[in-house]
Design an enzyme around this catalytic site. Sequence first.
Site, PDB file in Angstrom:
ATOM      1  CG  ASP A 227      -2.335   0.519   0.791  1.00  0.00           C
ATOM      2  OD1 ASP A 227      -2.375   1.690   0.358  1.00  0.00           O
ATOM      3  OD2 ASP A 227      -3.330  -0.213   0.872  1.00  0.00           O
TER       4      ASP A 227
ATOM      5  CG  HIS B 297      -4.366   1.982  -2.231  1.00  0.00           C
ATOM      6  ND1 HIS B 297      -4.462   2.589  -1.009  1.00  0.00           N
ATOM      7  CD2 HIS B 297      -5.622   1.961  -2.742  1.00  0.00           C
ATOM      8  CE1 HIS B 297      -5.738   2.904  -0.767  1.00  0.00           C
ATOM      9  NE2 HIS B 297      -6.461   2.537  -1.807  1.00  0.00           N
TER      10      HIS B 297
ATOM     11  CD  GLU C 194     -10.022   3.609  -1.163  1.00  0.00           C
ATOM     12  OE1 GLU C 194     -10.901   3.964  -0.391  1.00  0.00           O
ATOM     13  OE2 GLU C 194      -8.908   3.202  -0.761  1.00  0.00           O
TER      14      GLU C 194
HETATM   15  C1  ACM Z   1     -10.938  -0.730   0.238  1.00  0.00           C
HETATM   16  O1  ACM Z   1     -11.456  -0.727   1.356  1.00  0.00           O
HETATM   17  N1  ACM Z   1     -10.369   0.359  -0.235  1.00  0.00           N
HETATM   18  C2  ACM Z   1     -10.953  -1.898  -0.598  1.00  0.00           C
END
Ligand code: ACM
Length: 552
Positions: free
Chosen positions: A182, A253, A320
């Site tokens: 991440d 991420h 995201e």
């Molecule tokens: C997530 O909670 N962004 C998969």
Amino acid sequence: MTFTDLIPAARAAEWNTAARFTLDARTRIDARPGTEHVARWLRGTVGAATGLPLADGDSGPHRIVLSVSPGVAEELGAEGYRLAVTGGEPAVTIEGGGAAGVFWGAQTLRQLLGPEAFRRAPLTQDRDWHLPVGTLQDRPRFGWRGLMLDVARHFMPKDGVLRYLDLLAAHKLNVFHFHLTDDQGWRVEIKRHPRLTEVGSWRSRTKWGHRASGLWDEKPHGGYYTQDDIREIVAYAAERHITVVPEIDVPGHSQAAIAAYPELGNTDVIDTSSLTVWDTWGINPNVLAPTDNTLRFYEDVFEELLALFPSTFIHIGGDECLKDQWRESPAAQALMRQRGLADENELQSWFIRHFDTWLTARGRRLIGWDEILEGGLAPGAAVSSWRGYAGGIAAARAGHDVVMCPEQQVYLDHRQAAGEDEPMPIGYVRTLEDVYRFEPVPAQLTEDEAAHVLGTQANVWTEVMQDSSRVDYQVFPRLAAFAEVAWSALPAPADRDFAGFEQRMDRHYRRLDALGVAYRPPGGPLPWQRRPGPDGTSAGLGRPIEGTPPNV
Ligand code: ACM
């Protein structure tokens, strides 16, 4: 202990309340072919807790016979099992549809022996270990019963991961979704790209509490798993019939990766060489540049990953991904034109499809968060539905397999009660009862569409969980309720017997105590489990419930 004390509840059981079989020094394990590892597990756990040798033996009345049975496979499936305690000859049989079924039956046997069977050494030499006489038949509702653990936001050393695999197995859960990368850390050694861990596995400091808190701990945090660590984790999981599904999150991420290799970022938009591993939470604008070089780099990463993880499914994240840098980047815009892509959503889709094709060519299947549906998805890809049910419903209707993990129900980082006492309270309030009443298959789906629901998983994001005690607090007791949802044949949510479940939890808390799990007590957090800030107070660490955004 009786057959009705089990968690998760079994399908069907009959027992004789008067009769018991007593395990003692004569008790042997008769492991038929393919079940030797279950005998090893029983000896290592029940053997250690009882102090009994549980030696191998294939004759006599004191045997526990473990076997794989085609009849059970036909009736109950590979993970189903029949457990019979007769006290006769043999005294106990566990017949599984496959080796997995035998293993889940052995887990049931341990629960039947009582909470002290969960300890690692006997408390006393002179106690008896009884099993109730009876028969039990059991099988799971879903084939995918998972827990996702984020080891990027806070690293969990290998010992802790192995312990979690044991905790999953104790709850008959069979998928460990390992969120390895991440913005805040890269946690797996990649030999061809060593800076991913040299640089990407450490950050200089960590945001305390919610991302709006304004407080940092001013301490370095980090860690990663070597490839040998990963091999050990995967083998340990396999011995417990748990599949480890690794996740490398792309194209968002990815700040830790870009900090390690600045050329992976959008260098014509920002000076990526100035990026460091991220020290706060939220959705990060620094996403991968959609170049051929980035693809080659991640193919290297996935190649090493495939050699480590035998799982059919490989998780590529996909959630995201902010598109601002792609909008601003002349290079990304040129690539879009060159590839005939209409917008940045199609660019994300192009990126995901590349890895879908790449994984499929290697006999694997891609799974990603539900954002991967935006802009079109290749046919074999599967979806983790996290933004509620909608993504899962759309995916199932389009013929994609789905794992249901809606944040409103099964995000275990979210607070368990509305009180001010919850340590760093973030997200929705999701009580034990809410999780118990979670239904993974949406009513809107037809039977054929519902067949695409592979199962369900609970997700644990660790922004506000610095250590395994904090993880325990968030995960338990709710994982016990989740396990029953995933395994047992529960009625519709409104008809579920939560009071009965709570009663069985009385026993289960004793098992968790014996295992050393730092769960949230039914009466709320203990004083030392409340919000500890860097200055010993809770100032500014949490987030009020009103207006709480979905992400911390
Ligand atoms: C997530 O909670 N962004 C998969």
